[in-house]
Scaffold this active site. Structure first.
Site, PDB file in Angstrom:
ATOM      1  N   GLY A 104      -4.237   6.317  -4.835  1.00 28.04           N
ATOM      2  CA  GLY A 104      -4.072   7.678  -4.310  1.00 28.04           C
ATOM      3  C   GLY A 104      -2.838   8.328  -4.898  1.00 28.04           C
TER       4      GLY A 104
ATOM      5  CG  ASN B  59      -0.211   6.564  -1.174  1.00 27.44           C
ATOM      6  OD1 ASN B  59       0.520   6.942  -0.249  1.00 27.44           O
ATOM      7  ND2 ASN B  59      -1.068   7.387  -1.775  1.00 27.44           N
TER       8      ASN B  59
ATOM      9  CB  SER C  16       0.459   6.006   9.646  1.00 34.73           C
ATOM     10  OG  SER C  16       0.686   7.077  10.535  1.00 34.73           O
TER      11      SER C  16
ATOM     12  CE1 TYR D 135      -4.525   7.262   8.634  1.00 40.07           C
ATOM     13  CE2 TYR D 135      -3.199   7.992  10.495  1.00 40.07           C
ATOM     14  CZ  TYR D 135      -3.324   7.729   9.143  1.00 40.07           C
ATOM     15  OH  TYR D 135      -2.259   7.944   8.305  1.00 40.07           O
TER      16      TYR D 135
ATOM     17  CB  ALA E 164      -7.764   1.449  10.298  1.00 40.05           C
ATOM     18  CE  LYS E 165      -2.720   4.560   7.305  1.00 35.87           C
ATOM     19  NZ  LYS E 165      -2.533   4.286   5.862  1.00 35.87           N
TER      20      LYS E 165
HETATM   21  N1  LIG Z   1       0.824  12.959   5.408  1.00 32.09           N
HETATM   22  C1  LIG Z   1       1.254  12.338   6.480  1.00 32.09           C
HETATM   23  O1  LIG Z   1       1.780  12.965   7.417  1.00 32.09           O
HETATM   24  C2  LIG Z   1       1.163  10.847   6.596  1.00 32.09           C
HETATM   25  C3  LIG Z   1       1.778  10.239   7.694  1.00 32.09           C
HETATM   26  C4  LIG Z   1       1.715   8.866   7.838  1.00 32.09           C
HETATM   27  C5  LIG Z   1       1.041   8.106   6.899  1.00 32.09           C
HETATM   28  N2  LIG Z   1       0.421   8.708   5.826  1.00 32.09           N
HETATM   29  C6  LIG Z   1      -0.276   7.846   4.890  1.00 32.09           C
HETATM   30  O2  LIG Z   1       0.208   8.079   3.594  1.00 32.09           O
HETATM   31  C7  LIG Z   1      -0.825   7.852   2.634  1.00 32.09           C
HETATM   32  C8  LIG Z   1      -0.989   9.065   1.746  1.00 32.09           C
HETATM   33  O3  LIG Z   1      -1.286  10.194   2.561  1.00 32.09           O
HETATM   34  P1  LIG Z   1      -1.175  11.684   2.004  1.00 32.09           P
HETATM   35  O4  LIG Z   1      -0.913  12.537   3.181  1.00 32.09           O
HETATM   36  O5  LIG Z   1      -0.267  11.727   0.826  1.00 32.09           O
HETATM   37  O6  LIG Z   1      -2.693  11.926   1.542  1.00 32.09           O
HETATM   38  P2  LIG Z   1      -3.335  12.978   0.515  1.00 32.09           P
HETATM   39  O7  LIG Z   1      -2.392  14.093   0.226  1.00 32.09           O
HETATM   40  O8  LIG Z   1      -4.687  13.292   1.065  1.00 32.09           O
HETATM   41  O9  LIG Z   1      -3.554  12.090  -0.784  1.00 32.09           O
HETATM   42  C9  LIG Z   1      -4.416  10.992  -0.715  1.00 32.09           C
HETATM   43  C10 LIG Z   1      -4.606  10.384  -2.081  1.00 32.09           C
HETATM   44  O10 LIG Z   1      -5.542   9.305  -1.978  1.00 32.09           O
HETATM   45  C11 LIG Z   1      -6.721   9.603  -2.763  1.00 32.09           C
HETATM   46  N3  LIG Z   1      -7.872   9.085  -2.019  1.00 32.09           N
HETATM   47  C12 LIG Z   1      -8.315   9.486  -0.815  1.00 32.09           C
HETATM   48  N4  LIG Z   1      -9.407   8.773  -0.454  1.00 32.09           N
HETATM   49  C13 LIG Z   1      -9.640   7.900  -1.476  1.00 32.09           C
HETATM   50  C14 LIG Z   1     -10.611   6.891  -1.712  1.00 32.09           C
HETATM   51  N5  LIG Z   1     -11.582   6.632  -0.828  1.00 32.09           N
HETATM   52  N6  LIG Z   1     -10.525   6.151  -2.850  1.00 32.09           N
HETATM   53  C15 LIG Z   1      -9.551   6.404  -3.760  1.00 32.09           C
HETATM   54  N7  LIG Z   1      -8.597   7.343  -3.590  1.00 32.09           N
HETATM   55  C16 LIG Z   1      -8.657   8.083  -2.465  1.00 32.09           C
HETATM   56  C17 LIG Z   1      -6.679  11.112  -2.952  1.00 32.09           C
HETATM   57  O11 LIG Z   1      -7.365  11.555  -4.116  1.00 32.09           O
HETATM   58  P3  LIG Z   1      -8.952  11.903  -4.099  1.00 32.09           P
HETATM   59  O12 LIG Z   1      -9.181  12.778  -2.898  1.00 32.09           O
HETATM   60  O13 LIG Z   1      -9.195  12.558  -5.404  1.00 32.09           O
HETATM   61  O14 LIG Z   1      -9.646  10.584  -3.990  1.00 32.09           O
HETATM   62  C18 LIG Z   1      -5.185  11.351  -3.096  1.00 32.09           C
HETATM   63  O15 LIG Z   1      -4.745  10.986  -4.378  1.00 32.09           O
HETATM   64  C19 LIG Z   1      -2.075   7.490   3.445  1.00 32.09           C
HETATM   65  O16 LIG Z   1      -2.209   6.101   3.533  1.00 32.09           O
HETATM   66  C20 LIG Z   1      -1.777   8.083   4.811  1.00 32.09           C
HETATM   67  O17 LIG Z   1      -2.477   7.398   5.831  1.00 32.09           O
HETATM   68  C21 LIG Z   1       0.471  10.068   5.661  1.00 32.09           C
END
Ligand SMILES: NC(=O)c1ccc[n+]([C@@H]2O[C@H](COP(=O)([O-])OP(=O)(O)OC[C@H]3O[C@@H](n4cnc5c(N)ncnc54)[C@H](OP(=O)(O)O)[C@@H]3O)[C@@H](O)[C@H]2O)c1
Length: 265
Positions: A20, A88, A142, A156, A159-160
């Site tokens: 990701g 990630n 998370s 979610y 799973a986390k």
């Molecule tokens: N943002 C928050 O507030 C937050 C808080 C706590 C934890 N997190 C965690 O941080 C991580 C990143 O989150 P983010 O907010 O940066 O997400 P994001 O902006 O949606 O980016 C997600 C990335 O993962 C890729 N992706 C999604 N589903 C996929 C799949 N099935 N197979 C391969 N690639 C996939 C996406 O590209 P494509 O869509 O092109 O596949 C993108 O590159 C996650 O694990 C999330 O649970 C985020």
């Protein structure tokens, strides 16, 4: 090159995979590790919008076992394995509204995307790390893993939480063989996924995105620093944890959440 810049090149010669790595936190991590000298491989389902990076991109949906095998095969063939693996990729895309709205399929997807993708990728890439008796694996979890919100993160969060337990178990298993395993738990972070999540919740609640953001801050128990994290702030932590500077750290779960959680963790 200044002394400071030299010191920051401590991933020179390392191969890093960031799943990701095309958006949000993953993109910031990929760019940070590259700045520290690593050769970075990124995966996502869609090609990155900006083609301005030197990262090696592999298209894959890591919720599918066949795609995990494809990614690991290509990496082993082209790079001979990885030194750093940042799991990630993850998402909270499941219906809100509590237990009655979540189907078996939603539960299955939540665990495929947020747990099993990492379990499978680790299994495929760990043997080379164990062979070379070194390597670092990061699982991006998370705060939701410890703070489930029944209306919006039930599957979610579950799973986390499972990912947190798995990560600690793996750290205990691989530590004696030179491989460090860590969990990083971000709180609310300004990414595309967060934007979509807030817009969706605001629409359902009939309020503005700003009002929804305030509601979310209150719902998670407040954020003393008073704002969301920038993805680059989490990337700094990951960059430290994968570097030789963190050589005695394994099995821990680092919270980067602006002081969120009104309890001692
Ligand atoms: N943002 C928050 O507030 C937050 C808080 C706590 C934890 N997190 C965690 O941080 C991580 C990143 O989150 P983010 O907010 O940066 O997400 P994001 O902006 O949606 O980016 C997600 C990335 O993962 C890729 N992706 C999604 N589903 C996929 C799949 N099935 N197979 C391969 N690639 C996939 C996406 O590209 P494509 O869509 O092109 O596949 C993108 O590159 C996650 O694990 C999330 O649970 C985020």
């Amino acid at each position: 090159m200044s002394n400071q810049q030299n010191q920051d090149r401590d991933l020179e010669g390392k191969i890093a995979l960031v799943t990701g790595g095309t958006k949000g936190i993953g993109k910031a991590i990929a760019n940070r590790l590259a700045r520290a000298g690593a050769k970075v491989i990124v995966t996502a389902r869609n090609s990155p919008v900006e083609a301005d990076s030197d990262h090696h991109f592999i298209a894959a949906d890591l919720s599918l076992p066949a795609d995990v095998i494809k990614v690991a095969g290509q990496i082993n063939e082209l790079f001979g394995g990885v030194d750093i693996l940042v799991n990630n990729m993850g998402a909270n895309t499941y219906p809100g509204g509590g237990f009655g709205t979540l189907t078996d399929d939603d539960w299955d997807q939540a665990f495929q995307v947020n747990l099993l993708s990492s379990v499978r990728l680790d299994r495929a890439l760990l043997p080379k790390m164990l062979q070379q008796k070194s390597g670092v694996i990061i699982h991006i979890s998370s705060t939701s893993g410890q703070f489930p919100i029944w209306e919006s993160t039930m599957a979610y969060s579950s799973a986390k939480a499972a990912l947190n337990a798995y990560s600690k178990a793996l750290a205990d298993e691989t530590g004696p063989q030179g491989v460090r395993v860590l969990t990083v738990s971000p709180g609310l972070t300004k990414t595309e996924a967060m934007e979509v999540f807030l817009k969706d919740l605001a629409k359902k609640s009939g309020i503005t995105v700003d009002e929804m953001t305030q509601t979310l801050f209150e719902r998670v128990g407040g954020v003393p620093l008073g704002r969301m994290a920038e993805p680059e702030e989490t990337a700094e932590l990951v960059n430290f944890l994968v570097s030789p500077k963190a050589s005695y750290i394994t099995g821990a779960n680092y919270f980067i959440d602006g002081g969120n959680f009104p309890v001692v963790k």
